[in-house]
Scaffold this active site. Structure first.
Site, PDB file in Angstrom:
ATOM      1  N   GLN A 342       0.832  -1.198   0.000  1.00  0.00           N
ATOM      2  CA  GLN A 342       0.000   0.000   0.000  1.00  0.00           C
ATOM      3  C   GLN A 342       0.871   1.255   0.000  1.00  0.00           C
ATOM      4  OE1 GLN A 342      -0.276  -2.524   2.190  1.00  0.00           O
ATOM      5  NE2 GLN A 342      -2.421  -3.107   2.485  1.00  0.00           N
ATOM      6  N   GLN A 364      -0.056  -0.425  -5.806  1.00  0.00           N
ATOM      7  CA  GLN A 364      -1.183  -0.785  -4.947  1.00  0.00           C
ATOM      8  C   GLN A 364      -1.712   0.455  -4.238  1.00  0.00           C
ATOM      9  OE1 GLN A 364      -0.494  -4.161  -2.410  1.00  0.00           O
ATOM     10  NE2 GLN A 364      -2.355  -3.830  -1.206  1.00  0.00           N
ATOM     11  N   ASP A 365      -3.042   0.649  -4.308  1.00  0.00           N
ATOM     12  CA  ASP A 365      -3.717   1.758  -3.608  1.00  0.00           C
ATOM     13  C   ASP A 365      -3.260   3.131  -4.112  1.00  0.00           C
ATOM     14  OD1 ASP A 365      -4.867  -0.278  -2.202  1.00  0.00           O
ATOM     15  OD2 ASP A 365      -4.127   0.327  -0.240  1.00  0.00           O
ATOM     16  N   ASP A 386      -6.146  -2.976  -6.302  1.00  0.00           N
ATOM     17  CA  ASP A 386      -7.100  -2.051  -5.650  1.00  0.00           C
ATOM     18  C   ASP A 386      -6.705  -0.599  -5.873  1.00  0.00           C
ATOM     19  OD1 ASP A 386      -8.037  -4.478  -4.643  1.00  0.00           O
ATOM     20  OD2 ASP A 386      -7.014  -4.228  -2.727  1.00  0.00           O
ATOM     21  N   ARG A 454     -13.142  -5.540  -6.692  1.00  0.00           N
ATOM     22  CA  ARG A 454     -13.471  -6.535  -5.678  1.00  0.00           C
ATOM     23  C   ARG A 454     -14.026  -5.816  -4.448  1.00  0.00           C
ATOM     24  NH1 ARG A 454      -8.135  -8.896  -2.696  1.00  0.00           N
ATOM     25  NH2 ARG A 454      -6.906  -6.984  -2.477  1.00  0.00           N
TER      26      ARG A 454
END
Length: 548
Positions: A342, A364-365, A386, A454
């Site tokens: 993250q 990520q993120d 994500d 998701r």
């Protein structure tokens, strides 16, 4: 570093939308037990309202129940802040882990925000009855954000706990029960406002039109008074003019506090260059506009990550809280890389905020669309796992979303929406966008599975409408978070998309997934989902209010 200049530009400001409604009749009798029946926590709800039943003149209408619950929430927010301050004052030795200290600092900031939001809500929910539509929308938005803030605090503490942090016996009653209290209040207020809205005639909305936000001759032109400043250019051909600002943060700090939109925007021009700094636009810097020299020309960069000890919330290179913030023609990046997990490029917690022709680079993120109402137009977003996530009411129009090559064994999810309560007015709406892969993913010899999204939280809500979906998306379309978690309660929808990845014949068969009809799709347009026509025109950028 590079040159930043301030300008006295003004924008055409639209007249504020004035909506009227009949006065609310507060004689809609209902017992606390009946009002709590639909709550996620009916026993707690009845307990919260029990003092009402013992009063000399107990109210018996949903609106007063909602108002009373907000007062209890404000007490809880202040209590939570006091406990957090006490824990932090004991130092890291008591917390047993540096992560716990970072998470608690996030919690203190979020709890302070919640107290401020609840004070605003109390003002909106006056004794005369429910507010008209703009006020009602603001109340729902703020209550949704309060629950999001508390969940963010809880998530950070959970992550700390998994890495060895400890908060002792105060952990569960303070940080879990607060979330439940806020959920109860959100439900009670939502019920009251829905009941009031039934007696109003909502203004008709042109569902198909587009707008540029230009005021034309209908709104007044106002000039925001600003002092011209020359800013330091610390390169070999630097030119210093008058007083100097060497960073974006310095320019933001110079901006006036708590301005009103009727005065226009305070504009900061950020010249071409790479700005290695962590920028925070605090909540008192309202109506601030940052204008760069273009994507990939004006770049704000950092590399904070969870692996290196930051919380996800506080890993952002650029974080914004100030209401009605606008960024144009800029790039925001986090260069930590996929191995650092993250690592946020932008965290947006600003109501009525806009990013126009901006790019977000990360893995990520990448983009934390954290809370409140947000709009993204003609932006580029790059990431892996994500990479658009959070729990705002966020609308993306005309954007291009690029999946990048992740770490070996990882699967890419374009979105991970974090709605935790069915009454939250939040979700991700992606309209007229392009869903594709970046160059490094196209050259991946092993192949990577890519999904539209998701469910990060139980009531996750994401829709794709009228967008081009490239062939990199798996036929199933959507990815589980953890086996069967949230598959019954989520809402994932697709409407009239096209392209090699848009075929819905092999999509997941989850109860919460749907191929939307036009009526369902209209709920997620900019106008209906974020009341765009009441605030986007002020910024004078193109947008589509309804479906195309």
């Amino acid at each position: 570093m590079s040159l930043i200049t301030l300008s006295t530009l003004s924008l055409l400001i639209l007249l504020h939308l004035s909506l009227t409604s009949p006065s609310y009749a507060v004689n809609n009798a209902s017992s606390p037990a009946a009002a709590c029946k639909s709550s996620l926590y009916p026993k707690l709800c009845r307990s919260i309202l029990s003092p009402i039943t013992r009063s000399r003149t107990p109210p018996s209408n949903p609106y007063e129940y909602g108002r009373f619950s907000v007062k209890q929430c404000l007490k809880q927010a202040r209590k939570t802040t006091a406990i957090i301050n006490k824990l932090l004052s004991k130092g890291r030795s008591t917390l047993h882990h540096v992560d716990a200290s970072g998470a608690l600092n996030d919690c203190r900031q979020l709890s302070d925000l919640n107290a401020e939001y609840l004070e605003t809500i109390s003002s909106e929910l006056g004794p005369a009855g429910p507010p008209t539509r703009p006020g009602s929308d603001r109340v729902r938005t703020l209550l949704s954000a309060i629950l999001t803030n508390q969940q963010t605090c809880y998530d950070g503490l959970e992550a700390s706990r998994s890495r060895g942090g400890s908060l002792g016996e105060l952990y569960d009653p303070v940080f879990v029960n607060a979330s439940r209290l806020y959920s109860v209040s959100l439900g009670l207020v939502t019920t009251a406002l829905d009941g009031a809205a039934k007696g109003r005639s909502r203004p008709a909305v042109d569902r198909t039109r587009s707008g540029s936000g230009s005021a034309g001759s209908s709104g007044p032109m106002t000039m925001f008074s600003m002092i011209k400043r020359g800013l330091l250019e610390p390169t070999s051909d630097a030119v210093r003019v008058n007083a100097n600002f060497t960073t974006i943060n310095d320019a933001v700090a110079f901006a006036p506090n708590n301005t009103d939109i009727s005065d226009g925007y305070f504009v900061i021009f950020v010249k071409e260059g790479v700005y290695q700094e962590y920028v925070l636009v605090p909540k008192n810097k309202k109506n601030l506009m940052l204008v760069g020299d273009g994507m990939n020309r004006t770049i704000v960069t950092g590399n904070h990550s969870v692996v290196d000890g930051w919380t996800t919330y506080n890993s952002a290179t650029f974080a914004v809280h100030g209401e009605r913030f606008v960024a144009m023609d800029m790039t925001f990046e986090n260069t930590a890389g996929p191995q650092k997990h993250q690592a946020v490029a932008v965290r947006n917690s600003a109501d009525l905020s806009i990013f126009y022709r901006c790019s977000f680079l990360g893995y990520q993120d990448t983009l934390y669309a954290h809370s409140l109402r947000q709009f993204y137009r003609e932006c580029h977003v790059y990431g892996t796992v994500d990479f658009i996530f959070g729990n705002a009411a966020s609308v993306f129009q005309g954007c291009t979303l690029y999946a990048r090559k992740p770490m070996p064994g990882q699967k890419n999810a374009f979105t991970a929406q974090g709605r935790t309560d069915p009454n939250q007015v939040t979700g991700i709406s992606i309209q007229n966008c392009t869903i594709t892969g970046a160059m490094d993913l196209a050259m991946d010899p092993n192949g990577t599975e890519n999904y539209l999204g998701r469910p990060w939280k139980e009531y996750s809500r994401t829709v794709y409408m009228q967008s081009f979906i490239d062939g990199l998306i798996q036929g199933a379309g959507w990815l589980e978070w953890n086996e069967t978690f949230a598959l019954d309660t989520l809402f994932f929808g697709e409407y009239n998309n096209y392209g090699p990845g848009a075929n819905v014949s092999r999509r997941v068969q989850w109860p919460g997934y749907t191929v939307m009809n036009v009526t369902q799709a209209l709920n997620f347009t900019a106008e209906n989902f974020t009341t765009a026509d009441t605030w986007l025109p002020f910024a004078d950028i193109p947008y589509t209010g309804g479906l195309q």
